[in-house]
Design an enzyme around this catalytic site. Structure first.
Site, short mmCIF file in Angstrom:
data_model
loop_
_atom_site.label_atom_id
_atom_site.label_comp_id
_atom_site.label_asym_id
_atom_site.label_seq_id
_atom_site.Cartn_x
_atom_site.Cartn_y
_atom_site.Cartn_z
N ARG A 142 0.85 -1.20 0.00
CA ARG A 142 0.00 0.00 0.00
C ARG A 142 0.88 1.24 0.00
O ARG A 142 0.58 2.23 -0.67
CB ARG A 142 -0.95 0.01 1.20
CG ARG A 142 -1.68 1.34 1.38
CD ARG A 142 -2.94 1.31 2.23
NE ARG A 142 -2.84 0.46 3.39
CZ ARG A 142 -2.12 0.74 4.49
NH1 ARG A 142 -1.45 1.88 4.57
NH2 ARG A 142 -2.05 -0.10 5.49
N TYR A 170 -17.46 16.03 -15.32
CA TYR A 170 -17.74 14.59 -15.30
C TYR A 170 -18.80 14.29 -14.22
O TYR A 170 -18.72 14.81 -13.11
CB TYR A 170 -16.43 13.85 -14.99
CG TYR A 170 -16.60 12.37 -14.83
CD1 TYR A 170 -16.95 11.58 -15.91
CD2 TYR A 170 -16.42 11.75 -13.60
CE1 TYR A 170 -17.12 10.21 -15.77
CE2 TYR A 170 -16.58 10.39 -13.44
CZ TYR A 170 -16.94 9.62 -14.54
OH TYR A 170 -17.10 8.27 -14.39
N ASP A 187 -8.61 17.94 -14.27
CA ASP A 187 -8.89 16.60 -14.78
C ASP A 187 -8.57 16.62 -16.27
O ASP A 187 -9.25 17.27 -17.06
CB ASP A 187 -10.37 16.28 -14.53
CG ASP A 187 -10.77 14.88 -14.99
OD1 ASP A 187 -10.07 14.30 -15.85
OD2 ASP A 187 -11.80 14.38 -14.51
N LYS A 226 -9.29 5.43 -19.07
CA LYS A 226 -9.64 5.93 -20.40
C LYS A 226 -8.41 5.86 -21.31
O LYS A 226 -7.92 4.79 -21.59
CB LYS A 226 -10.22 7.35 -20.27
CG LYS A 226 -11.25 7.48 -19.11
CD LYS A 226 -12.50 6.66 -19.29
CE LYS A 226 -13.35 6.54 -18.03
NZ LYS A 226 -13.71 7.79 -17.37
C1 LIG Z 1 -14.10 8.24 -16.13
C2 LIG Z 1 -13.78 9.62 -15.69
C3 LIG Z 1 -13.49 9.89 -14.34
C4 LIG Z 1 -13.57 8.84 -13.26
O1 LIG Z 1 -12.64 7.85 -13.43
P1 LIG Z 1 -12.87 6.31 -12.98
O2 LIG Z 1 -11.62 5.66 -13.43
O3 LIG Z 1 -14.09 5.84 -13.68
O4 LIG Z 1 -13.07 6.34 -11.51
C5 LIG Z 1 -13.17 11.19 -13.99
N1 LIG Z 1 -13.13 12.18 -14.92
C6 LIG Z 1 -13.41 11.95 -16.21
C7 LIG Z 1 -13.35 13.08 -17.18
C8 LIG Z 1 -13.74 10.67 -16.64
O5 LIG Z 1 -14.01 10.47 -17.93
#
Ligand SMILES: *Cc1c(COP(=O)(O)O)cnc(C)c1O
Length: 395
Positions: A62, A114, A186, A211
């Site tokens: 961890r 998001y 983000d 993604k």
């Molecule tokens: C998918 C996504 C998230 C969240 O990520 P997870 O891996 O699903 O927890 C946050 N921001 C954006 C823009 C996303 O597309």
């Protein structure tokens, strides 16, 4: 569209290798024990120590794991940061950032946000007494006007979701610095292949590695990267204390995905631009939201700040009811009807009923998440096949 780091440097200079070279080599140095060109995956949860109270480099997975460390080295390099952390998911990464804050603190976040981030901020962070204001991040004056004495964090998306708005990161980071506020971005839709927010003065860059970084719809993950070492220490402390680390197998998959990130993102962005242009002339399409089209409100800013493409997400609005729009999303054959994005296969979804269903209905209406909106994640299939698929679905 240039990538300034691709310019070859002379022999004398230490190698500031280009992005795509670093994506392959940094963190993937040869295994000294075996010479393996792909480092082994370390599954151990604990590590034998040199003595009682004496600690080796790793003690418990961890707190640190060699496979995760390698991925974090690659990420820090690709983000132009000094340190990175890998989390169990993108949400865990955002949550870690919000845990820098406490009761009475205030966050300003983008209104093109998001759905999961909206839910985290409004339905979880509020339980710890953190307040949130959503503003249009493409309007720096609106961001500054929303600042209160309690504001500690400004949270934006490099390419908003689902309306693909583009904030001026330099303007926002300058405002935040004047007020002593952290900025977090983000960059899931942007990817470090197109934009590296730390180079624009942003304090924290976050990704859902699920993604584009992973890129193949086969693992979950999240990342943070920073340039400031004391901020890294604070985030690491929270991550280690709360435990949402990325497992070694997923670290390997994200590392592998990163090696082809720039190639995938550039190619997918080129196809996305062709699709956006094609949709724009379709009689049933009311509007196309794509940063690469001159009709996009921040097209000029996108041209200046995104390198090598405008991203592979395309949002468009049909002149249709919620049911008719749902039917179009259900009629494609190549585009799979699914949330998520950023992988080699193309996806289609209806934000109002899917990715943004966790928004309150009034906020959906207020922020332009209309019934006729459709969001595409353009994959690596050929443009012609994707166009034909959309043609038969839209009619
Ligand atoms: C998918 C996504 C998230 C969240 O990520 P997870 O891996 O699903 O927890 C946050 N921001 C954006 C823009 C996303 O597309």
């Amino acid at each position: 569209m240039s990538d300034e780091t691709d310019v070859p440097q002379g022999d004398a200079a230490p190698p500031p290798y280009s992005f795509r070279t670093r994506a392959i080599h940094v963190g993937n140095e040869i295994d000294p024990l075996t010479g393996a060109v792909v480092p082994p995956i370390h599954l151990a949860s604990t590590y034998r120590q040199p003595g009682a109270g004496e600690w080796g480099e790793f003690d418990y997975s961890r707190s640190g794991n060699p496979t995760r460390t390698r991925l974090q080295q690659t990420l820090a390099s690709l983000e132009s940061g000094t340190g990175a952390l890998a989390f169990a998911s993108g949400m865990a990464a955002i949550h870690c950032v919000t845990m820098l804050l406490g009761k009475g603190d205030h966050i300003i976040a983008g209104c093109d946000l998001y759905g999961g981030a909206y839910r985290l901020l409004h339905k979880i962070c509020n339980r710890s007494g953190i307040e949130v204001t959503l503003v249009d991040m493409a309007d720096p004056a609106a961001v500054e006007a929303a600042i209160t004495p309690a504001t500690r964090l400004i949270w934006a998306e490099t390419i908003g979701n689902p309306r693909l708005s583009i904030p001026d990161l330099r303007a926002i980071s300058a405002i935040a610095r004047r007020h002593g506020i952290w900025t977090g971005v983000d960059n899931t839709f942007g990817t470090p292949a197109l934009i590296r927010p730390l180079e624009h003065g942003i304090d924290i860059v976050m990704h859902s590695a699920t993604k584009y970084l992973g890129g193949h719809s086969d693992c979950l993950g999240g990342t943070l990267a920073v340039a400031d070492e004391s901020l890294f220490d604070s985030l690491y402390y929270i991550q280690n204390a709360t435990g949402a680390v990325l497992d070694p197998m997923s670290c390997f998959l994200v590392s592998r995905g990163l090696k082809t990130l720039q190639l995938r993102v550039r190619e997918q962005s080129a196809t996305a631009l062709e699709i956006a242009r094609w949709l724009q002339q379709h009689p049933r399409v009311r509007t196309v939201l794509y940063p690469g089209l001159p009709s996009h409100p921040q097209h000029e800013l996108a041209k200046q700040t995104l390198q090598g493409g405008f991203g592979a997400m395309v949002t468009f609005e049909l002149d249709a009811s919620i049911e008719e729009t749902a039917r179009v999303c259900e009629s494609t054959k190549l585009f799979h009807l699914a949330v998520s994005l950023g992988a080699v296969e193309s996806l289609i979804e209806q934000p109002a009923t899917m990715s943004h269903a966790s928004y309150d209905a009034e906020d959906r209406a207020r922020f332009g998440i209309t019934d006729g909106l459709i969001r595409l994640s353009v994959g690596l299939e050929s443009f012609e096949d994707l166009r034909n698929d959309l043609q038969q679905a839209i009619g």
